[in-house]
Design an enzyme around this catalytic site. Structure first.
Site, PDB file in Angstrom:
ATOM      1  N   HIS A  17       0.840  -1.203   0.000  1.00 53.35           N
ATOM      2  CA  HIS A  17       0.000   0.000   0.000  1.00 53.35           C
ATOM      3  C   HIS A  17       0.879   1.259   0.000  1.00 53.35           C
ATOM      4  O   HIS A  17       0.613   2.216  -0.737  1.00 53.35           O
ATOM      5  CB  HIS A  17      -0.915  -0.033   1.229  1.00 53.35           C
ATOM      6  CG  HIS A  17      -1.845   1.109   1.352  1.00 53.35           C
ATOM      7  ND1 HIS A  17      -2.867   1.343   0.475  1.00 53.35           N
ATOM      8  CD2 HIS A  17      -1.912   2.098   2.283  1.00 53.35           C
ATOM      9  CE1 HIS A  17      -3.530   2.425   0.847  1.00 53.35           C
ATOM     10  NE2 HIS A  17      -2.970   2.899   1.942  1.00 53.35           N
ATOM     11  N   ALA A  18       1.920   1.255   0.803  1.00 54.17           N
ATOM     12  CA  ALA A  18       2.827   2.397   0.879  1.00 54.17           C
ATOM     13  C   ALA A  18       3.521   2.627  -0.461  1.00 54.17           C
ATOM     14  O   ALA A  18       3.636   3.766  -0.925  1.00 54.17           O
ATOM     15  CB  ALA A  18       3.860   2.178   1.982  1.00 54.17           C
TER      16      ALA A  18
END
Length: 110
Positions: A76-77
């Site tokens: 996600h990052a």
């Protein structure tokens, strides 16, 4: 929260700041506030640099050996960072187009 989770959250925060500043720069350009647009693009670049430093540190810590556990939050990052970088690049091009349109309109009225 573990050190790794904290690091990844910091990456997400910086990437989010970069994307947000880019979008604000585009809004400033729509209002023909070129100095604000430029200032916001600089802020976006700085936030991206901070996120990229974290990404580079994570890559270095991994050493290509899988030492850094890949989980959903890390993916996600990474997604946030790549979107923020793309957003900034596209906004920069859109601002150039806004300036060109303004110049064409000025020339048409004279």
């Amino acid at each position: 929260m573990s050190e790794m989770e904290s690091t990844v959250m910091e990456l997400i925060i910086h990437a989010g700041e970069a994307r947000s500043a880019s979008m604000q720069a585009l809004q400033a350009a729509r209002q023909h506030d070129w100095s604000e647009a430029e200032s916001l693009l600089k802020s976006a670049s700085e936030a991206s640099r901070q996120a990229h430093k974290i990404q580079t540190a994570l890559i270095g810590a991994d050493e290509g050996c899988g030492k850094v556990p890949v989980n959903l939050i890390l993916v996600h990052a990474q997604d946030h960072l790549m979107n923020a970088m793309l957003c900034r690049d596209l906004v920069e091009e859109l601002i150039v187009l806004h300036k060109e349109i303004q110049e064409i309109r000025k020339a048409a009225t004279h």
